[in-house]
Scaffold this active site. Structure first.
Site, PDB file in Angstrom:
ATOM      1  N   HIS A  17     -13.945  13.460 -47.644  1.00 47.10           N
ATOM      2  CA  HIS A  17     -15.254  13.735 -47.030  1.00 47.10           C
ATOM      3  C   HIS A  17     -16.272  14.140 -48.112  1.00 47.10           C
ATOM      4  O   HIS A  17     -17.398  13.642 -48.127  1.00 47.10           O
ATOM      5  CB  HIS A  17     -15.165  14.909 -46.043  1.00 47.10           C
ATOM      6  CG  HIS A  17     -14.350  14.650 -44.816  1.00 47.10           C
ATOM      7  ND1 HIS A  17     -13.351  15.500 -44.405  1.00 47.10           N
ATOM      8  CD2 HIS A  17     -14.411  13.671 -43.883  1.00 47.10           C
ATOM      9  CE1 HIS A  17     -12.822  15.051 -43.273  1.00 47.10           C
ATOM     10  NE2 HIS A  17     -13.434  13.937 -42.938  1.00 47.10           N
ATOM     11  N   LYS A  41     -10.720  17.208 -28.406  1.00 47.95           N
ATOM     12  CA  LYS A  41      -9.784  17.386 -29.521  1.00 47.95           C
ATOM     13  C   LYS A  41      -9.448  18.863 -29.688  1.00 47.95           C
ATOM     14  O   LYS A  41     -10.344  19.708 -29.650  1.00 47.95           O
ATOM     15  CB  LYS A  41     -10.456  16.914 -30.831  1.00 47.95           C
ATOM     16  CG  LYS A  41     -10.133  15.494 -31.245  1.00 47.95           C
ATOM     17  CD  LYS A  41     -10.576  15.285 -32.690  1.00 47.95           C
ATOM     18  CE  LYS A  41     -10.635  13.839 -33.090  1.00 47.95           C
ATOM     19  NZ  LYS A  41     -11.274  13.654 -34.414  1.00 47.95           N
ATOM     20  N   ARG A  89     -12.194   3.957 -44.820  1.00 49.24           N
ATOM     21  CA  ARG A  89     -10.923   3.951 -45.532  1.00 49.24           C
ATOM     22  C   ARG A  89     -10.303   2.558 -45.385  1.00 49.24           C
ATOM     23  O   ARG A  89     -10.938   1.578 -45.683  1.00 49.24           O
ATOM     24  CB  ARG A  89     -10.020   5.061 -44.997  1.00 49.24           C
ATOM     25  CG  ARG A  89     -10.455   6.430 -45.432  1.00 49.24           C
ATOM     26  CD  ARG A  89      -9.804   7.521 -44.636  1.00 49.24           C
ATOM     27  NE  ARG A  89     -10.340   7.548 -43.283  1.00 49.24           N
ATOM     28  CZ  ARG A  89     -10.048   8.462 -42.360  1.00 49.24           C
ATOM     29  NH1 ARG A  89      -9.216   9.424 -42.668  1.00 49.24           N
ATOM     30  NH2 ARG A  89     -10.577   8.422 -41.169  1.00 49.24           N
ATOM     31  N   SER A 127      -7.760  14.476 -42.387  1.00 47.57           N
ATOM     32  CA  SER A 127      -7.610  15.897 -42.066  1.00 47.57           C
ATOM     33  C   SER A 127      -6.265  16.149 -41.396  1.00 47.57           C
ATOM     34  O   SER A 127      -5.600  17.152 -41.664  1.00 47.57           O
ATOM     35  CB  SER A 127      -8.734  16.346 -41.129  1.00 47.57           C
ATOM     36  OG  SER A 127      -9.975  16.157 -41.748  1.00 47.57           O
TER      37      SER A 127
HETATM   38  P1  ADP Z   1     -11.073  12.153 -39.516  1.00 45.07           P
HETATM   39  O1  ADP Z   1     -11.383  10.701 -39.273  1.00 45.07           O
HETATM   40  O2  ADP Z   1     -10.105  12.404 -40.653  1.00 45.07           O
HETATM   41  O3  ADP Z   1     -10.828  13.007 -38.286  1.00 45.07           O
HETATM   42  P2  ADP Z   1     -13.783  12.984 -39.502  1.00 45.07           P
HETATM   43  O4  ADP Z   1     -14.031  12.605 -38.102  1.00 45.07           O
HETATM   44  O5  ADP Z   1     -14.076  14.397 -39.868  1.00 45.07           O
HETATM   45  O6  ADP Z   1     -12.361  12.748 -40.096  1.00 45.07           O
HETATM   46  O7  ADP Z   1     -14.525  11.974 -40.456  1.00 45.07           O
HETATM   47  C1  ADP Z   1     -15.880  11.960 -40.693  1.00 45.07           C
HETATM   48  C2  ADP Z   1     -16.221  10.777 -41.562  1.00 45.07           C
HETATM   49  O8  ADP Z   1     -15.585  10.882 -42.821  1.00 45.07           O
HETATM   50  C3  ADP Z   1     -15.793   9.416 -41.004  1.00 45.07           C
HETATM   51  O9  ADP Z   1     -16.810   8.492 -41.320  1.00 45.07           O
HETATM   52  C4  ADP Z   1     -14.578   9.044 -41.776  1.00 45.07           C
HETATM   53  O10 ADP Z   1     -14.435   7.660 -41.914  1.00 45.07           O
HETATM   54  C5  ADP Z   1     -14.894   9.674 -43.112  1.00 45.07           C
HETATM   55  N1  ADP Z   1     -13.695   9.999 -43.824  1.00 45.07           N
HETATM   56  C6  ADP Z   1     -12.647  10.714 -43.376  1.00 45.07           C
HETATM   57  N2  ADP Z   1     -11.698  10.795 -44.320  1.00 45.07           N
HETATM   58  C7  ADP Z   1     -12.160  10.105 -45.392  1.00 45.07           C
HETATM   59  C8  ADP Z   1     -11.623   9.786 -46.694  1.00 45.07           C
HETATM   60  N3  ADP Z   1     -10.417  10.188 -47.044  1.00 45.07           N
HETATM   61  N4  ADP Z   1     -12.385   9.053 -47.542  1.00 45.07           N
HETATM   62  C9  ADP Z   1     -13.597   8.629 -47.168  1.00 45.07           C
HETATM   63  N5  ADP Z   1     -14.153   8.873 -45.966  1.00 45.07           N
HETATM   64  C10 ADP Z   1     -13.445   9.603 -45.096  1.00 45.07           C
END
Ligand code: ADP
Length: 160
Positions: A17, A41, A89, A127
């Site tokens: 992130h 969630k 990703r 996460s």
């Molecule tokens: P998750 O999908 O892990 O629950 P979030 O909803 O918090 O995470 O993700 C928010 C944004 O960050 C999304 O656009 C997701 O694609 C991106 N994101 C999550 N993990 C990564 C990563 N490892 N590398 C790049 N972008 C990421």
């Protein structure tokens, strides 16, 4: 002033992130990291804790942290944002993210979704993976900022 929003649940924020947020801050004048509440969630961290961990992990004047529990496009409109920045990703993210981008665009014509490819080392970082490894006592220091690792270890110790 070109403002971008980086939305997510950030439960907790990972180095994947942070990479996307910092790259977005190079492309836009100002970036708002938006911690979305999602009542469907169950989260490890409260919204306030998630915001606090993001603030502790980022030191850049043009990045701010906020929260919202309504429609993302409503927040974007009211903040005057021109773009939603998302990290992509593996291909598995694509379908869902494309769908979101199309819906957001149809709800609010002025918003563009910008996708940034994840760095190779963050490709399989999520996460939920970090929480699982942390729970099982594994080393998560290369996946999350220091403040996050500390907090996860503290909570997982309490679990046992
Ligand atoms: P998750 O999908 O892990 O629950 P979030 O909803 O918090 O995470 O993700 C928010 C944004 O960050 C999304 O656009 C997701 O694609 C991106 N994101 C999550 N993990 C990564 C990563 N490892 N590398 C790049 N972008 C990421």
């Amino acid at each position: 002033m070109r403002i971008a929003v980086c939305p997510g649940s950030f439960d907790p924020v990972t180095l994947g992130h942070i990479d996307i947020i910092e790259r977005a801050s190079q492309l836009f004048d100002s970036v708002i990291v938006l911690v979305m509440e999602n009542s469907t969630k169950t989260t490890m961290f409260t919204v306030e804790e998630r915001m606090d961990l993001i603030s502790k992990s980022i030191c850049n004047d043009n990045i701010k942290v906020d929260t919202y529990n309504g429609l993302l496009v409503d927040y974007a409109r009211q903040a005057g944002a021109v773009a939603i920045v998302k990290g992509l990703r593996a291909m598995s993210d694509f379908d869902y993210e494309f769908q979101q981008a199309l819906i957001n665009k149809s709800l609010y014509q002025k918003i563009e979704t910008v996708f940034l490819p994840a760095e190779g080392q963050n490709m399989y970082l999520s996460s939920s993976m970090v929480k699982e490894v942390g729970r099982l006592g594994g080393d998560i220091s290369s996946y999350v900022p220091k403040a996050v690792a500390k907090e996860i270890y503290k909570r997982c110790k309490g679990d046992k």
